[in-house]
Design a protein around this motif. Structure first.
Motif, PDB file in Angstrom:
ATOM      1  N   LEU A 158       8.169   1.569 -17.251  1.00 29.82           N
ATOM      2  CA  LEU A 158       7.907   2.674 -17.991  1.00 29.82           C
ATOM      3  C   LEU A 158       6.986   3.822 -16.970  1.00 29.82           C
ATOM      4  O   LEU A 158       7.329   4.868 -17.012  1.00 29.82           O
ATOM      5  CB  LEU A 158       6.882   2.414 -19.008  1.00 29.82           C
ATOM      6  N   VAL A 159       6.263   3.388 -16.093  1.00 29.50           N
ATOM      7  CA  VAL A 159       5.411   4.219 -15.401  1.00 29.50           C
ATOM      8  C   VAL A 159       4.779   3.061 -14.198  1.00 29.50           C
ATOM      9  O   VAL A 159       4.679   2.150 -14.255  1.00 29.50           O
ATOM     10  CB  VAL A 159       3.920   4.486 -16.203  1.00 29.50           C
ATOM     11  N   LEU A 160       4.589   4.160 -13.059  1.00 24.95           N
ATOM     12  CA  LEU A 160       3.885   3.335 -11.996  1.00 24.95           C
ATOM     13  C   LEU A 160       2.516   4.086 -11.745  1.00 24.95           C
ATOM     14  O   LEU A 160       2.361   5.469 -11.797  1.00 24.95           O
ATOM     15  CB  LEU A 160       4.874   3.743 -10.692  1.00 24.95           C
ATOM     16  N   PHE A 161       1.402   3.358 -11.613  1.00 24.97           N
ATOM     17  CA  PHE A 161       0.099   3.741 -11.426  1.00 24.97           C
ATOM     18  C   PHE A 161       0.060   3.845 -10.071  1.00 24.97           C
ATOM     19  O   PHE A 161       0.179   2.703  -9.355  1.00 24.97           O
ATOM     20  CB  PHE A 161      -0.956   2.855 -11.888  1.00 24.97           C
ATOM     21  N   ALA A 162       0.005   5.055  -9.374  1.00 29.18           N
ATOM     22  CA  ALA A 162      -0.403   5.093  -7.750  1.00 29.18           C
ATOM     23  C   ALA A 162      -1.574   5.588  -7.648  1.00 29.18           C
ATOM     24  O   ALA A 162      -2.254   6.462  -8.398  1.00 29.18           O
ATOM     25  CB  ALA A 162       0.708   5.986  -7.179  1.00 29.18           C
ATOM     26  N   ASP A 163      -2.220   4.940  -6.422  1.00 33.86           N
ATOM     27  CA  ASP A 163      -3.700   5.269  -6.060  1.00 33.86           C
ATOM     28  C   ASP A 163      -3.660   6.551  -5.376  1.00 33.86           C
ATOM     29  O   ASP A 163      -4.641   7.371  -4.988  1.00 33.86           O
ATOM     30  CB  ASP A 163      -4.369   4.138  -5.421  1.00 33.86           C
ATOM     31  N   ASP A 164      -2.670   7.057  -4.508  1.00 33.21           N
ATOM     32  CA  ASP A 164      -2.657   8.050  -3.552  1.00 33.21           C
ATOM     33  C   ASP A 164      -1.396   8.693  -3.687  1.00 33.21           C
ATOM     34  O   ASP A 164      -0.140   8.317  -4.224  1.00 33.21           O
ATOM     35  CB  ASP A 164      -2.846   7.546  -2.197  1.00 33.21           C
ATOM     36  N   ALA A 165      -1.392  10.087  -3.053  1.00 29.49           N
ATOM     37  CA  ALA A 165      -0.249  10.997  -3.095  1.00 29.49           C
ATOM     38  C   ALA A 165       0.898  10.340  -2.493  1.00 29.49           C
ATOM     39  O   ALA A 165       1.977  10.271  -3.033  1.00 29.49           O
ATOM     40  CB  ALA A 165      -0.557  12.344  -2.437  1.00 29.49           C
ATOM     41  N   PRO A 166       0.863   9.958  -1.205  1.00 29.49           N
ATOM     42  CA  PRO A 166       2.185   9.360  -0.391  1.00 29.49           C
ATOM     43  C   PRO A 166       2.705   8.195  -1.331  1.00 29.49           C
ATOM     44  O   PRO A 166       4.137   8.295  -1.218  1.00 29.49           O
ATOM     45  CB  PRO A 166       1.546   8.907   0.821  1.00 29.49           C
ATOM     46  N   THR A 167       2.140   7.329  -1.759  1.00 33.95           N
ATOM     47  CA  THR A 167       2.728   6.301  -2.762  1.00 33.95           C
ATOM     48  C   THR A 167       3.492   6.990  -4.021  1.00 33.95           C
ATOM     49  O   THR A 167       4.618   6.490  -4.312  1.00 33.95           O
ATOM     50  CB  THR A 167       1.637   5.400  -3.091  1.00 33.95           C
ATOM     51  N   ALA A 168       2.963   7.898  -4.536  1.00 29.12           N
ATOM     52  CA  ALA A 168       3.322   8.603  -5.691  1.00 29.12           C
ATOM     53  C   ALA A 168       4.739   9.214  -5.388  1.00 29.12           C
ATOM     54  O   ALA A 168       5.646   9.143  -6.086  1.00 29.12           O
ATOM     55  CB  ALA A 168       2.364   9.692  -6.431  1.00 29.12           C
ATOM     56  N   LEU A 169       4.890  10.019  -4.402  1.00 29.03           N
ATOM     57  CA  LEU A 169       5.924  10.916  -3.920  1.00 29.03           C
ATOM     58  C   LEU A 169       7.076   9.876  -3.488  1.00 29.03           C
ATOM     59  O   LEU A 169       8.169  10.132  -3.683  1.00 29.03           O
ATOM     60  CB  LEU A 169       5.510  11.836  -2.678  1.00 29.03           C
ATOM     61  N   ALA A 170       6.737   8.760  -2.442  1.00 26.40           N
ATOM     62  CA  ALA A 170       7.666   7.900  -2.014  1.00 26.40           C
ATOM     63  C   ALA A 170       8.434   7.214  -3.380  1.00 26.40           C
ATOM     64  O   ALA A 170       9.585   7.076  -3.223  1.00 26.40           O
ATOM     65  CB  ALA A 170       7.034   6.967  -1.176  1.00 26.40           C
ATOM     66  N   HIS A 171       7.547   6.825  -4.374  1.00 21.68           N
ATOM     67  CA  HIS A 171       8.177   6.164  -5.420  1.00 21.68           C
ATOM     68  C   HIS A 171       9.177   7.070  -6.147  1.00 21.68           C
ATOM     69  O   HIS A 171      10.274   6.796  -6.412  1.00 21.68           O
ATOM     70  CB  HIS A 171       7.194   5.872  -6.515  1.00 21.68           C
ATOM     71  N   LEU A 172       8.990   8.414  -6.240  1.00 20.37           N
ATOM     72  CA  LEU A 172       9.605   9.304  -6.837  1.00 20.37           C
ATOM     73  C   LEU A 172      11.091   9.689  -6.234  1.00 20.37           C
ATOM     74  O   LEU A 172      12.024   9.666  -6.714  1.00 20.37           O
ATOM     75  CB  LEU A 172       8.889  10.572  -7.170  1.00 20.37           C
TER      76      LEU A 172
END
Length: 179
Positions: A158-172
């Motif tokens: 459903l959702v990824l909880f990311a603690d930082d911007a690089p993790t968020a963008l890499a996941h997308l």
């Protein structure tokens, strides 16, 4: 990639604006387009400025009663008649969704996007950017919902909880590339 970002239009302190600026710069440098609520105030402005300064495009979706706060130099700006239409347009114009810090409006947007995903109305990757632990309580609640059977699909789908911007963008980027 067109990345919808739900976030506050309030003026916030540096513990929220600095990570938001970092995410915006990463998004712009990667050549992505920001799809956002269109406001030229507060955290929305910080993110739009960062994306634009790094070379990304800006696609705003404002709402009639906030049109006077819309960013005048966006690459594209649409004005929706109400908040429901605005949310639908933001989702339709995006390939992925990031939820940043915000108030009740952001929480409303987040829960609607997740509810639509839960029911298979979209399959776009959704990241909740948990800046400075802002969404720790929500993360706990979602885990409880998952563990106690309230979610028909696993929370991790459903959702990824990311603690930082690089993790968020890499996941997308990984999720979009895998499609």
């Amino acid at each position: 990639m067109n990345i919808c970002v739900f976030l506050s239009a309030a003026d916030l302190d540096e513990r929220y604006t600095a990570p938001a600026r970092d995410f915006a710069r990463l998004l712009g440098k990667a050549g992505h387009t920001l799809v956002w609520g269109g406001s030229d105030t507060g955290l929305m402005k910080v993110v739009a400025d960062g994306v634009e300064e790094a070379g990304g495009r800006l696609v705003g979706v404002s709402v009639d009663f906030l049109a006077h706060k819309a960013r005048p130099d966006a690459d594209q700006m649409v004005v929706a008649k109400d908040l429901a239409e605005r949310k639908a347009l933001l989702l339709a114009k995006s390939d992925a969704v990031v939820i940043m810090v915000g108030g009740t409006g952001t929480l409303d947007e987040a829960t609607e996007i997740l509810e639509l995903k839960k029911h298979g109305k979209h399959t776009k990757p959704v990241v909740l950017l948990n800046t400075a632990g802002f969404y720790d309580g929500l993360k706990t609640q979602f885990r409880r919902m998952d563990e106690e059977g309230f979610l028909p699909i696993p929370l991790t789908d459903l959702v990824l909880f990311a603690d930082d911007a690089p993790t968020a963008l890499a996941h997308l980027e990984e999720n979009i590339a895998a499609r």
